[in-house]
Design a protein around this motif. Structure first.
Motif, PDB file in Angstrom:
ATOM      1  N   ALA A  86      45.622  58.192 -62.944  1.00 39.20           N
ATOM      2  CA  ALA A  86      45.304  58.650 -64.298  1.00 39.20           C
ATOM      3  C   ALA A  86      46.354  59.620 -64.827  1.00 39.20           C
ATOM      4  CB  ALA A  86      43.931  59.317 -64.307  1.00 39.20           C
ATOM      5  N   TRP A  87      46.849  59.333 -66.028  1.00 42.12           N
ATOM      6  CA  TRP A  87      47.797  60.176 -66.762  1.00 42.12           C
ATOM      7  C   TRP A  87      49.153  60.292 -66.083  1.00 42.12           C
ATOM      8  CZ3 TRP A  87      45.249  59.684 -70.823  1.00 42.12           C
ATOM      9  CH2 TRP A  87      43.864  59.879 -70.872  1.00 42.12           C
ATOM     10  N   GLU A  88      49.468  59.329 -65.209  1.00 42.39           N
ATOM     11  CA  GLU A  88      50.807  59.262 -64.645  1.00 42.39           C
ATOM     12  C   GLU A  88      51.473  57.978 -65.137  1.00 42.39           C
ATOM     13  OE1 GLU A  88      51.424  60.269 -60.562  1.00 42.39           O
ATOM     14  OE2 GLU A  88      49.558  61.421 -60.444  1.00 42.39           O
ATOM     15  N   TYR A  89      52.811  58.008 -65.202  1.00 41.39           N
ATOM     16  CA  TYR A  89      53.519  56.935 -65.890  1.00 41.39           C
ATOM     17  C   TYR A  89      54.674  56.376 -65.064  1.00 41.39           C
ATOM     18  CZ  TYR A  89      50.793  58.514 -69.843  1.00 41.39           C
ATOM     19  OH  TYR A  89      49.744  58.841 -70.652  1.00 41.39           O
ATOM     20  N   ARG A  90      54.950  55.125 -65.333  1.00 43.93           N
ATOM     21  CA  ARG A  90      56.092  54.420 -64.754  1.00 43.93           C
ATOM     22  C   ARG A  90      57.116  54.252 -65.874  1.00 43.93           C
ATOM     23  NH1 ARG A  90      53.348  50.483 -62.972  1.00 43.93           N
ATOM     24  NH2 ARG A  90      53.289  51.055 -60.767  1.00 43.93           N
ATOM     25  N   PHE A  91      58.383  54.444 -65.563  1.00 41.78           N
ATOM     26  CA  PHE A  91      59.425  54.387 -66.586  1.00 41.78           C
ATOM     27  C   PHE A  91      60.328  53.171 -66.382  1.00 41.78           C
ATOM     28  CE2 PHE A  91      58.073  58.754 -66.233  1.00 41.78           C
ATOM     29  CZ  PHE A  91      57.896  59.116 -67.564  1.00 41.78           C
TER      30      PHE A  91
END
Length: 376
Positions: free
Chosen positions: A338-343
């Motif tokens: 939750a609320w973490e992202y992949r770039f």
């Protein structure tokens, strides 16, 4: 009040001493790199750096100074690592990317899959890239297309990845992570949306318009002028034209390419209704094979960063320090965090470039995860 000039002179003296010590530190860092080259030890030691940052920040008794010390030494240690990565590359320690180089991609007897029905923009992109008489077929979803190349039913898939007006096709970014498939090419085509209905229909007759969600979004100005028209999203632009034909309802219209009007026997009620008259979509060509053209000069990657302040900056700094031109950056949420992202990053370069090798080495060591999506 002290004289400003004297204060500035004192700052200049301190700054000169900081530079002298920084150069001395970097010289020692070079010796550390040589040790790691000899022993095979990794450059990035997160435990060591965290311990050092905690120890250094404890020397200050003010929270503002503590934060400043951490920020300063994070940058110093990051720069030191980048120098060590360069030295390792100079000594021939390179992690080769496992891609097979070819002079040209083999399209002979190739089967190509696209999502949608006859007349879809993906079909147009396919024929533009592979040739008018290519052996193509359609499936219902982008996931189906990725599955078909994974299991060998198709050799290549054509997927939309980004539109100049509506932005990214987020589902296809996620599919690039989910599947072990690779980008081997790209095709940009102009997107001209036409409003089409049954023969004899007029715009005043239309009460419902069908199309893909992005196409509806790209034609928002048209709908602002026709607020009495209901918008209904369907899975593909060409499917909207097929639905209008199949339903036979004069109050229905679809938004698709003018080719779809010819295919399904519809009448174009208004051409080029998209907001941006220079509207274009970038399609990627995807294969299950780790293959690339020898002259490929664009690389796509995705990575996950530690979930803390400055993490993305430190990843992107590898491109900055190595003089690499980034072409695109996007983010997507990580489904199980939750609320973490992949770039996702596209950048110019080749795997054989020293700068690219340095940057990828740094990101591979410092990121939580790195995936090479392809070079083309």
């Amino acid at each position: 009040m002290e004289d400003l000039m004297k204060l500035r002179e004192s700052i200049d003296e301190i700054d000169s001493e900081i530079v002298r010590l920084y150069k001395e530190r970097m010289d020692i860092s070079n010796h550390v790199a040589k040790y790691k080259i000899t022993t095979g030890k990794k450059v990035f030691d997160k435990t060591r750096e965290d311990e050092k940052l905690e120890k250094l920040s404890s020397l200050a008794d003010d929270e503002f100074l503590k934060h400043g010390i951490v920020e300063l030494f994070e940058q110093i240690m990051s720069t030191s690592r980048k120098k060590q990565y360069q030295l390792m590359t100079e000594h021939g320690i390179v992690e080769k990317e496992n891609f097979t180089e070819v002079d040209s991609l083999d399209f002979s007897n190739a089967r190509i899959v696209f999502q949608g029905v006859e007349g879809a923009y993906s079909q147009l992109a396919m024929k533009t890239y592979f040739g008018e008489n290519c052996n193509g077929y359609n499936v219902d979803s982008w996931k189906d297309a990725m599955e078909d190349i994974k299991c060998g039913k198709a050799d290549y898939a054509v997927l939309p990845i980004e539109n100049s007006s509506a932005g990214i096709v987020s589902e296809n970014y996620d599919l690039l992570v989910e599947y072990d498939n690779y980008i081997v090419g790209e095709q940009i085509i102009r997107i001209d949306h036409s409003l089409m209905g049954l023969p004899g229909a007029k715009i005043s007759d239309i009460r419902t318009v069908y199309s893909h969600p992005q196409a509806l979004m790209q034609c928002s100005d048209f709908f602002d002028e026709h607020k009495d028209i209901n918008q209904v999203a369907v899975r593909n632009t060409a499917f909207s034209a097929k639905k209008v034909k199949d339903d036979g309802d004069i109050t229905q219209a679809g938004i698709a390419s003018h080719i779809s009007a010819d295919i399904y026997g519809l009448q174009v009620l208004e051409s080029r209704i998209q907001n941006n008259k220079n509207n274009a979509t970038r399609f990627i060509i995807v294969s299950a094979k780790r293959v690339c053209r020898r002259d490929a000069d664009r690389i796509s990657i995705c990575f996950e960063t530690p979930h803390k302040s400055g993490a993305l900056y430190h990843m992107l700094a590898h491109f900055i320090y190595n003089g690499i031109n980034m072409l695109n950056i996007q983010s997507r949420p990580i489904s199980d965090k939750a609320w973490e992202y992949r770039f996702f990053v596209d950048f110019e370069g080749r795997f054989t470039d020293t700068a690219v090798q340095n940057a990828l080495r740094g990101i591979r060591e410092e990121a939580i995860a790195l995936k090479i999506l392809g070079t083309y």
